[in-house]
Write a protein that holds these residues in place. Structure first.
Motif, PDB file in Angstrom:
ATOM      1  N   ASP A 163      71.945 -35.093  82.879  1.00  0.00           N
ATOM      2  CA  ASP A 163      72.039 -35.412  84.598  1.00  0.00           C
ATOM      3  C   ASP A 163      72.354 -37.433  84.466  1.00  0.00           C
ATOM      4  OD1 ASP A 163      72.195 -35.938  87.066  1.00  0.00           O
ATOM      5  OD2 ASP A 163      70.469 -34.943  87.710  1.00  0.00           O
ATOM      6  N   ARG A 164      73.725 -37.293  83.894  1.00  0.00           N
ATOM      7  CA  ARG A 164      73.522 -38.717  84.020  1.00  0.00           C
ATOM      8  C   ARG A 164      73.965 -39.365  85.066  1.00  0.00           C
ATOM      9  NH1 ARG A 164      78.401 -38.102  79.260  1.00  0.00           N
ATOM     10  NH2 ARG A 164      79.197 -36.032  81.519  1.00  0.00           N
ATOM     11  N   ALA A 165      73.838 -39.109  85.609  1.00  0.00           N
ATOM     12  CA  ALA A 165      74.233 -39.570  87.387  1.00  0.00           C
ATOM     13  C   ALA A 165      72.639 -40.339  87.827  1.00  0.00           C
ATOM     14  CB  ALA A 165      74.860 -38.831  88.838  1.00  0.00           C
ATOM     15  N   ALA A 166      71.575 -39.355  87.979  1.00  0.00           N
ATOM     16  CA  ALA A 166      70.132 -39.244  88.171  1.00  0.00           C
ATOM     17  C   ALA A 166      69.808 -40.475  86.973  1.00  0.00           C
ATOM     18  CB  ALA A 166      69.390 -38.493  87.907  1.00  0.00           C
ATOM     19  N   PHE A 167      69.791 -40.550  85.808  1.00  0.00           N
ATOM     20  CA  PHE A 167      69.617 -41.132  85.264  1.00  0.00           C
ATOM     21  C   PHE A 167      70.063 -42.697  85.452  1.00  0.00           C
ATOM     22  CE2 PHE A 167      69.692 -43.234  80.449  1.00  0.00           C
ATOM     23  CZ  PHE A 167      68.651 -43.624  80.299  1.00  0.00           C
ATOM     24  N   TRP A 168      71.674 -42.662  85.323  1.00  0.00           N
ATOM     25  CA  TRP A 168      71.930 -43.877  85.922  1.00  0.00           C
ATOM     26  C   TRP A 168      71.403 -44.538  87.015  1.00  0.00           C
ATOM     27  CZ3 TRP A 168      75.153 -47.506  83.548  1.00  0.00           C
ATOM     28  CH2 TRP A 168      76.042 -48.614  85.144  1.00  0.00           C
ATOM     29  N   LEU A 169      70.527 -44.009  87.851  1.00  0.00           N
ATOM     30  CA  LEU A 169      70.192 -44.621  88.820  1.00  0.00           C
ATOM     31  C   LEU A 169      69.406 -45.145  88.467  1.00  0.00           C
ATOM     32  CD1 LEU A 169      71.662 -42.459  91.309  1.00  0.00           C
ATOM     33  CD2 LEU A 169      72.433 -44.516  90.661  1.00  0.00           C
ATOM     34  N   ALA A 170      68.101 -43.946  88.007  1.00  0.00           N
ATOM     35  CA  ALA A 170      66.649 -44.709  88.016  1.00  0.00           C
ATOM     36  C   ALA A 170      66.857 -45.792  86.975  1.00  0.00           C
ATOM     37  CB  ALA A 170      66.468 -43.388  86.571  1.00  0.00           C
TER      38      ALA A 170
ATOM     39  N   TRP B  91      69.039 -47.978  86.775  1.00  0.00           N
ATOM     40  CA  TRP B  91      69.051 -49.180  87.462  1.00  0.00           C
ATOM     41  C   TRP B  91      68.196 -49.928  88.353  1.00  0.00           C
ATOM     42  CZ3 TRP B  91      74.136 -51.373  88.032  1.00  0.00           C
ATOM     43  CH2 TRP B  91      74.894 -52.332  89.031  1.00  0.00           C
ATOM     44  N   ASP B  92      67.353 -48.780  89.135  1.00  0.00           N
ATOM     45  CA  ASP B  92      66.518 -48.576  89.770  1.00  0.00           C
ATOM     46  C   ASP B  92      64.883 -49.596  89.044  1.00  0.00           C
ATOM     47  OD1 ASP B  92      67.481 -48.036  91.905  1.00  0.00           O
ATOM     48  OD2 ASP B  92      66.510 -46.303  92.321  1.00  0.00           O
ATOM     49  N   PHE B  93      64.654 -48.955  87.534  1.00  0.00           N
ATOM     50  CA  PHE B  93      63.879 -48.854  86.470  1.00  0.00           C
ATOM     51  C   PHE B  93      63.755 -50.696  86.462  1.00  0.00           C
ATOM     52  CE2 PHE B  93      61.343 -49.883  82.702  1.00  0.00           C
ATOM     53  CZ  PHE B  93      60.227 -49.216  83.580  1.00  0.00           C
ATOM     54  N   TYR B  94      65.214 -51.276  85.996  1.00  0.00           N
ATOM     55  CA  TYR B  94      64.918 -51.812  84.922  1.00  0.00           C
ATOM     56  C   TYR B  94      65.499 -53.180  86.882  1.00  0.00           C
ATOM     57  CZ  TYR B  94      64.745 -49.552  81.293  1.00  0.00           C
ATOM     58  OH  TYR B  94      64.314 -49.068  80.041  1.00  0.00           O
ATOM     59  N   GLY B  95      65.627 -52.567  87.546  1.00  0.00           N
ATOM     60  CA  GLY B  95      65.611 -53.848  89.119  1.00  0.00           C
ATOM     61  C   GLY B  95      67.277 -54.437  88.531  1.00  0.00           C
ATOM     62  N   VAL B  96      68.381 -53.779  87.884  1.00  0.00           N
ATOM     63  CA  VAL B  96      69.349 -54.526  87.210  1.00  0.00           C
ATOM     64  C   VAL B  96      70.147 -55.518  88.772  1.00  0.00           C
ATOM     65  CG1 VAL B  96      71.515 -53.415  87.274  1.00  0.00           C
ATOM     66  CG2 VAL B  96      70.050 -52.335  86.113  1.00  0.00           C
ATOM     67  N   VAL B  97      70.592 -56.643  88.760  1.00  0.00           N
ATOM     68  CA  VAL B  97      71.046 -57.715  90.153  1.00  0.00           C
ATOM     69  C   VAL B  97      71.898 -56.559  90.027  1.00  0.00           C
ATOM     70  CG1 VAL B  97      71.224 -59.697  90.365  1.00  0.00           C
ATOM     71  CG2 VAL B  97      69.408 -58.776  89.326  1.00  0.00           C
ATOM     72  N   GLY B  98      73.407 -56.754  91.226  1.00  0.00           N
ATOM     73  CA  GLY B  98      74.445 -56.262  91.759  1.00  0.00           C
ATOM     74  C   GLY B  98      74.794 -55.027  92.487  1.00  0.00           C
ATOM     75  N   ARG B  99      75.408 -54.158  92.635  1.00  0.00           N
ATOM     76  CA  ARG B  99      76.345 -52.789  93.492  1.00  0.00           C
ATOM     77  C   ARG B  99      76.132 -52.384  92.192  1.00  0.00           C
ATOM     78  NH1 ARG B  99      80.699 -54.178  96.300  1.00  0.00           N
ATOM     79  NH2 ARG B  99      82.528 -53.175  94.362  1.00  0.00           N
ATOM     80  N   LYS B 100      75.665 -51.175  92.770  1.00  0.00           N
ATOM     81  CA  LYS B 100      75.451 -49.806  91.890  1.00  0.00           C
ATOM     82  C   LYS B 100      77.127 -48.998  92.287  1.00  0.00           C
ATOM     83  CE  LYS B 100      70.934 -48.857  92.511  1.00  0.00           C
ATOM     84  NZ  LYS B 100      69.463 -47.476  93.177  1.00  0.00           N
ATOM     85  N   GLY B 101      77.322 -48.656  93.046  1.00  0.00           N
ATOM     86  CA  GLY B 101      79.305 -48.617  93.392  1.00  0.00           C
ATOM     87  C   GLY B 101      79.189 -47.157  93.925  1.00  0.00           C
ATOM     88  N   GLU B 102      79.812 -46.379  94.430  1.00  0.00           N
ATOM     89  CA  GLU B 102      80.039 -45.417  95.446  1.00  0.00           C
ATOM     90  C   GLU B 102      79.177 -44.390  95.184  1.00  0.00           C
ATOM     91  OE1 GLU B 102      79.649 -45.669  98.803  1.00  0.00           O
ATOM     92  OE2 GLU B 102      80.001 -48.280  98.123  1.00  0.00           O
TER      93      GLU B 102
ATOM     94  N   GLU C  97      81.705 -45.891  89.472  1.00  0.00           N
ATOM     95  CA  GLU C  97      82.963 -46.221  89.149  1.00  0.00           C
ATOM     96  C   GLU C  97      82.588 -46.989  91.095  1.00  0.00           C
ATOM     97  OE1 GLU C  97      86.243 -44.081  91.724  1.00  0.00           O
ATOM     98  OE2 GLU C  97      86.583 -43.570  89.629  1.00  0.00           O
ATOM     99  N   GLY C  98      83.280 -48.352  91.068  1.00  0.00           N
ATOM    100  CA  GLY C  98      82.855 -49.219  90.953  1.00  0.00           C
ATOM    101  C   GLY C  98      81.657 -50.554  91.115  1.00  0.00           C
ATOM    102  N   PHE C  99      81.180 -49.947  90.421  1.00  0.00           N
ATOM    103  CA  PHE C  99      79.227 -50.669  89.887  1.00  0.00           C
ATOM    104  C   PHE C  99      79.998 -52.806  89.506  1.00  0.00           C
ATOM    105  CE2 PHE C  99      80.420 -50.408  85.692  1.00  0.00           C
ATOM    106  CZ  PHE C  99      78.863 -50.828  85.317  1.00  0.00           C
ATOM    107  N   GLN C 100      78.959 -53.557  90.466  1.00  0.00           N
ATOM    108  CA  GLN C 100      79.254 -54.834  89.861  1.00  0.00           C
ATOM    109  C   GLN C 100      77.975 -55.369  89.360  1.00  0.00           C
ATOM    110  OE1 GLN C 100      81.097 -56.727  93.209  1.00  0.00           O
ATOM    111  NE2 GLN C 100      83.301 -56.035  92.298  1.00  0.00           N
ATOM    112  N   MET C 101      78.371 -56.261  88.037  1.00  0.00           N
ATOM    113  CA  MET C 101      76.811 -56.405  87.544  1.00  0.00           C
ATOM    114  C   MET C 101      76.891 -58.194  87.104  1.00  0.00           C
ATOM    115  SD  MET C 101      74.359 -54.915  84.206  1.00  0.00           S
ATOM    116  CE  MET C 101      74.622 -56.013  83.332  1.00  0.00           C
TER     117      MET C 101
END
Length: 98
Positions: free
Chosen positions: A41-48, A50-61, A75-79
């Protein structure tokens, strides 16, 4: 040589960053369960991550389901890599101003 030369204490294991991540993102029975989830479940892993490490940026849509690389998970993320890196070492210092 099959003898273990060192192993962390249970207290050290339970307070590690990995244990904290597993508690907040899971719960998982162990590392193998975390790994299994991260590849299934790479999508959930990516979101987890992003949130856990406090990534600064936009997650994308759009969550992508193909690709073997983490950067292909959304797709569409920026950091801003410099800001993200410096934030980990000097969180009280402004490293990037738009």
């Amino acid at each position: 040589m099959t003898e273990c030369l060192w192993a962390p204490s249970k207290a050290r294991i339970s307070t590690s960053r990995l244990a904290t991540y597993m508690k907040k993102s899971g719960p998982f029975e162990g590392y193998d369960a975390l790994w299994e989830w991260s590849v299934k479940d790479r999508a959930a892993f990516w979101l987890a991550d992003w949130d856990f490490y406090g990534v600064v940026g936009r997650k994308g849509e759009t969550i992508l389901t193909s690709g073997d690389r983490m950067l292909e998970a959304r797709e569409g993320f920026q950091m801003h890599a410099a800001t993200q890196t410096l934030q980990a070492y000097a969180p009280d210092v402004t490293s990037f101003i738009e």
